[in-house]
Scaffold this motif. Structure first.
Motif, PDB file in Angstrom:
ATOM      1  N   MET A  43       0.777  -1.204  -0.023  1.00  0.00           N
ATOM      2  CA  MET A  43      -0.004   0.011   0.081  1.00  0.00           C
ATOM      3  C   MET A  43       0.878   1.407  -0.046  1.00  0.00           C
ATOM      4  SD  MET A  43      -2.959  -1.461   2.652  1.00  0.00           S
ATOM      5  CE  MET A  43      -1.621  -2.649   3.617  1.00  0.00           C
ATOM      6  N   ASN A  44       2.178   1.092  -0.073  1.00  0.00           N
ATOM      7  CA  ASN A  44       2.903   2.289  -0.213  1.00  0.00           C
ATOM      8  C   ASN A  44       2.958   3.192   1.119  1.00  0.00           C
ATOM      9  OD1 ASN A  44       5.042   3.751  -1.703  1.00  0.00           O
ATOM     10  ND2 ASN A  44       3.709   5.344  -2.076  1.00  0.00           N
ATOM     11  N   HIS A  45       2.696   2.284   2.222  1.00  0.00           N
ATOM     12  CA  HIS A  45       2.677   3.169   3.587  1.00  0.00           C
ATOM     13  C   HIS A  45       4.007   3.397   4.102  1.00  0.00           C
ATOM     14  CE1 HIS A  45      -1.682   1.193   4.625  1.00  0.00           C
ATOM     15  NE2 HIS A  45      -1.693   2.224   3.911  1.00  0.00           N
ATOM     16  N   GLU A  46       4.039   4.717   4.564  1.00  0.00           N
ATOM     17  CA  GLU A  46       5.419   5.078   5.313  1.00  0.00           C
ATOM     18  C   GLU A  46       5.602   4.376   6.559  1.00  0.00           C
ATOM     19  OE1 GLU A  46       4.001   8.060   2.604  1.00  0.00           O
ATOM     20  OE2 GLU A  46       2.899   6.855   4.123  1.00  0.00           O
ATOM     21  N   TYR A  47       4.665   4.197   7.371  1.00  0.00           N
ATOM     22  CA  TYR A  47       4.720   3.676   8.705  1.00  0.00           C
ATOM     23  C   TYR A  47       4.545   2.305   8.824  1.00  0.00           C
ATOM     24  CZ  TYR A  47       3.564   3.409  13.682  1.00  0.00           C
ATOM     25  OH  TYR A  47       3.604   2.889  15.233  1.00  0.00           O
ATOM     26  N   MET A  48       5.456   1.276   9.611  1.00  0.00           N
ATOM     27  CA  MET A  48       5.102  -0.047   9.692  1.00  0.00           C
ATOM     28  C   MET A  48       5.663  -0.322  11.289  1.00  0.00           C
ATOM     29  SD  MET A  48       6.475  -1.679   6.177  1.00  0.00           S
ATOM     30  CE  MET A  48       5.915  -3.258   6.710  1.00  0.00           C
ATOM     31  N   SER A  49       5.152  -1.039  11.697  1.00  0.00           N
ATOM     32  CA  SER A  49       5.299  -1.681  13.061  1.00  0.00           C
ATOM     33  C   SER A  49       5.057  -3.137  13.516  1.00  0.00           C
ATOM     34  CB  SER A  49       4.297  -0.832  13.917  1.00  0.00           C
ATOM     35  OG  SER A  49       4.279  -0.864  15.295  1.00  0.00           O
ATOM     36  N   TRP A  50       5.628  -3.696  14.441  1.00  0.00           N
ATOM     37  CA  TRP A  50       5.694  -4.915  14.936  1.00  0.00           C
ATOM     38  C   TRP A  50       4.826  -4.947  16.441  1.00  0.00           C
ATOM     39  CZ3 TRP A  50       5.647  -9.385  12.735  1.00  0.00           C
ATOM     40  CH2 TRP A  50       6.441  -9.552  11.352  1.00  0.00           C
ATOM     41  N   TYR A  51       3.975  -5.854  16.488  1.00  0.00           N
ATOM     42  CA  TYR A  51       3.446  -5.937  17.942  1.00  0.00           C
ATOM     43  C   TYR A  51       3.561  -7.610  18.295  1.00  0.00           C
ATOM     44  CZ  TYR A  51       1.223  -1.665  16.621  1.00  0.00           C
ATOM     45  OH  TYR A  51       1.024  -0.310  16.338  1.00  0.00           O
ATOM     46  N   ARG A  52       3.506  -7.485  19.593  1.00  0.00           N
ATOM     47  CA  ARG A  52       3.375  -9.113  20.143  1.00  0.00           C
ATOM     48  C   ARG A  52       1.875  -8.965  20.757  1.00  0.00           C
ATOM     49  NH1 ARG A  52       7.744 -11.512  24.005  1.00  0.00           N
ATOM     50  NH2 ARG A  52       5.925 -12.542  24.606  1.00  0.00           N
ATOM     51  N   GLN A  53       1.106 -10.289  20.782  1.00  0.00           N
ATOM     52  CA  GLN A  53      -0.127 -10.357  21.414  1.00  0.00           C
ATOM     53  C   GLN A  53       0.079 -11.526  22.312  1.00  0.00           C
ATOM     54  OE1 GLN A  53      -3.569 -11.093  18.948  1.00  0.00           O
ATOM     55  NE2 GLN A  53      -4.813 -10.559  20.683  1.00  0.00           N
ATOM     56  N   ASP A  54       0.002 -11.260  23.739  1.00  0.00           N
ATOM     57  CA  ASP A  54      -0.145 -12.228  24.553  1.00  0.00           C
ATOM     58  C   ASP A  54      -1.294 -12.355  25.598  1.00  0.00           C
ATOM     59  OD1 ASP A  54       3.028 -11.202  24.794  1.00  0.00           O
ATOM     60  OD2 ASP A  54       2.853 -13.148  24.642  1.00  0.00           O
ATOM     61  N   PRO A  55      -1.850 -13.308  25.950  1.00  0.00           N
ATOM     62  CA  PRO A  55      -3.171 -13.453  26.563  1.00  0.00           C
ATOM     63  C   PRO A  55      -3.492 -12.585  27.653  1.00  0.00           C
ATOM     64  CG  PRO A  55      -2.365 -15.723  26.181  1.00  0.00           C
ATOM     65  CD  PRO A  55      -1.074 -14.637  25.767  1.00  0.00           C
ATOM     66  N   GLY A  56      -4.229 -11.749  27.453  1.00  0.00           N
ATOM     67  CA  GLY A  56      -4.776 -10.553  28.711  1.00  0.00           C
ATOM     68  C   GLY A  56      -3.802  -9.426  28.529  1.00  0.00           C
ATOM     69  N   LEU A  57      -2.909  -9.231  27.670  1.00  0.00           N
ATOM     70  CA  LEU A  57      -2.046  -8.175  27.603  1.00  0.00           C
ATOM     71  C   LEU A  57      -2.238  -7.365  26.400  1.00  0.00           C
ATOM     72  CD1 LEU A  57       1.410  -9.589  28.793  1.00  0.00           C
ATOM     73  CD2 LEU A  57      -0.270  -8.471  30.064  1.00  0.00           C
ATOM     74  N   GLY A  58      -3.270  -7.546  25.657  1.00  0.00           N
ATOM     75  CA  GLY A  58      -3.510  -6.652  24.350  1.00  0.00           C
ATOM     76  C   GLY A  58      -2.547  -6.885  23.415  1.00  0.00           C
ATOM     77  N   LEU A  59      -2.193  -5.810  22.770  1.00  0.00           N
ATOM     78  CA  LEU A  59      -0.668  -5.636  21.553  1.00  0.00           C
ATOM     79  C   LEU A  59       0.039  -4.931  22.339  1.00  0.00           C
ATOM     80  CD1 LEU A  59      -3.198  -7.071  19.680  1.00  0.00           C
ATOM     81  CD2 LEU A  59      -1.803  -5.955  18.075  1.00  0.00           C
ATOM     82  N   ARG A  60       1.380  -5.180  22.346  1.00  0.00           N
ATOM     83  CA  ARG A  60       2.465  -4.303  22.723  1.00  0.00           C
ATOM     84  C   ARG A  60       3.442  -4.082  21.614  1.00  0.00           C
ATOM     85  NH1 ARG A  60       4.593  -7.706  27.839  1.00  0.00           N
ATOM     86  NH2 ARG A  60       4.213  -9.173  26.530  1.00  0.00           N
ATOM     87  N   GLN A  61       3.679  -3.038  21.280  1.00  0.00           N
ATOM     88  CA  GLN A  61       4.672  -2.736  20.169  1.00  0.00           C
ATOM     89  C   GLN A  61       5.873  -2.901  20.689  1.00  0.00           C
ATOM     90  OE1 GLN A  61       5.123   1.663  19.399  1.00  0.00           O
ATOM     91  NE2 GLN A  61       4.605   1.173  17.441  1.00  0.00           N
ATOM     92  N   ILE A  62       6.927  -3.627  19.659  1.00  0.00           N
ATOM     93  CA  ILE A  62       8.075  -3.971  19.662  1.00  0.00           C
ATOM     94  C   ILE A  62       9.010  -3.026  19.039  1.00  0.00           C
ATOM     95  CG2 ILE A  62       9.719  -5.914  19.082  1.00  0.00           C
ATOM     96  CD1 ILE A  62       7.371  -7.804  18.932  1.00  0.00           C
ATOM     97  N   TYR A  63       8.723  -2.724  17.737  1.00  0.00           N
ATOM     98  CA  TYR A  63       9.673  -1.888  17.116  1.00  0.00           C
ATOM     99  C   TYR A  63       8.474  -1.122  16.153  1.00  0.00           C
ATOM    100  CZ  TYR A  63      14.582  -2.546  18.575  1.00  0.00           C
ATOM    101  OH  TYR A  63      15.931  -2.547  19.136  1.00  0.00           O
ATOM    102  N   TYR A  64       8.926  -0.006  15.598  1.00  0.00           N
ATOM    103  CA  TYR A  64       8.152   0.802  14.777  1.00  0.00           C
ATOM    104  C   TYR A  64       9.013   1.458  13.511  1.00  0.00           C
ATOM    105  CZ  TYR A  64       8.318   4.896  17.488  1.00  0.00           C
ATOM    106  OH  TYR A  64       9.086   6.141  18.084  1.00  0.00           O
ATOM    107  N   SER A  65       8.569   1.737  12.339  1.00  0.00           N
ATOM    108  CA  SER A  65       9.531   2.506  11.457  1.00  0.00           C
ATOM    109  C   SER A  65       8.515   3.658  10.795  1.00  0.00           C
ATOM    110  CB  SER A  65      10.032   1.475  10.587  1.00  0.00           C
ATOM    111  OG  SER A  65      10.340   2.197   9.382  1.00  0.00           O
TER     112      SER A  65
END
Lengths: 114, 115
Positions: B27-49
């Motif tokens: 989609m030619n997006h500038e922003y990209m990000s990685w998340y991890r999802q663990d039970p009961g913790l929602g999504l937590r951001q690891i790195y972004y660009s």
């Protein structure tokens, strides 16, 4: 700083009855607020978003949410639940600074009973 | 079709064996990000660009590396995986317009198990 609290980790409703998933937020800036849905073994899909236009936001599949600044809330509702609504729902806040960091709530699992 | 593609979708590995999870968006997006999802913790951001050659740590970056050499790709590297990195990982992207507050588009997730 920003944060999101989803007030219920699990919600169970009967098919055809209303759905209410509650979300409170905290943000130092004018926030953008989102609700995403995650079906089993799938990625997250946007349901609806608030970005400082109308405070009552309509989304897909009959869902809507109302932004209430005085209560710092953004609750998700649907008049009549369908079996296919069973999923996990995430409330998300994004700010206009800090690279637009998105902060996720812990999620609410919606169960729909026949 | 606009999409974010992650590979592999499922992986079982052993402690210390380097692995890479790929992420690509069309989609030619500038922003990209990685998340991890663990039970009961929602999504937590690891790195972004925020764009090519621009990356930054999120909330839980320990044990992970990323690179952004091309706009469409944002691989997540685990140099020496440990069991506490067993999780469900999501890559996401979005446009830069609107003050970085637009919709995030997610991949379908990569379930990683580290033994």
């Amino acid at each position: 700083a920003q944060s999101v609290t989803q007030l219920d980790s699990h919600v169970s409703v009967s098919e055809g009855t209303p759905v209410l998933l509650r979300c409170n937020y905290s943000s130092s800036y004018s926030p953008s607020l989102f609700w995403y849905v995650q079906h089993p073994n799938k990625g997250l899909q946007l349901l609806l978003k608030y970005t400082s236009a109308a405070t009552l936001v309509k989304g897909i599949n009959g869902f809507e949410a109302e932004f209430k600044k005085s209560e710092t809330s953004f609750h998700l509702t649907k008049p009549s639940a369908h079996m296919s609504d069973a999923a996990e729902y995430f409330c998300v806040v994004s700010g206009n600074t800090n690279a637009g960091k998105s902060t996720f709530g812990d999620g609410t699992t919606l169960t729909v009973k026949p | 079709e606009a999409q974010v593609t992650q590979n592999p979708r499922y992986l079982i590995t052993v402690t210390g064996k380097k692995l890479t999870v790929t992420c690509s968006q069309n989609m030619n997006h500038e922003y990209m990000s990685w998340y991890r999802q663990d039970p009961g913790l929602g999504l937590r951001q690891i790195y972004y660009s925020m764009n090519v050659e621009v990356t930054d740590k999120g909330d839980v970056p320990e044990g992970y590396k990323v690179s952004r050499k091309e706009k469409r790709n944002f691989p997540l590297i685990l140099e020496s995986p440990s069991p506490n990195q067993t999780s469900l990982y999501f890559c996401a992207s979005r446009q830069a317009s609107g003050g970085w507050t637009g919709e995030l588009f997610f991949g379908e997730g990569s379930r990683l198990t580290v033994l």
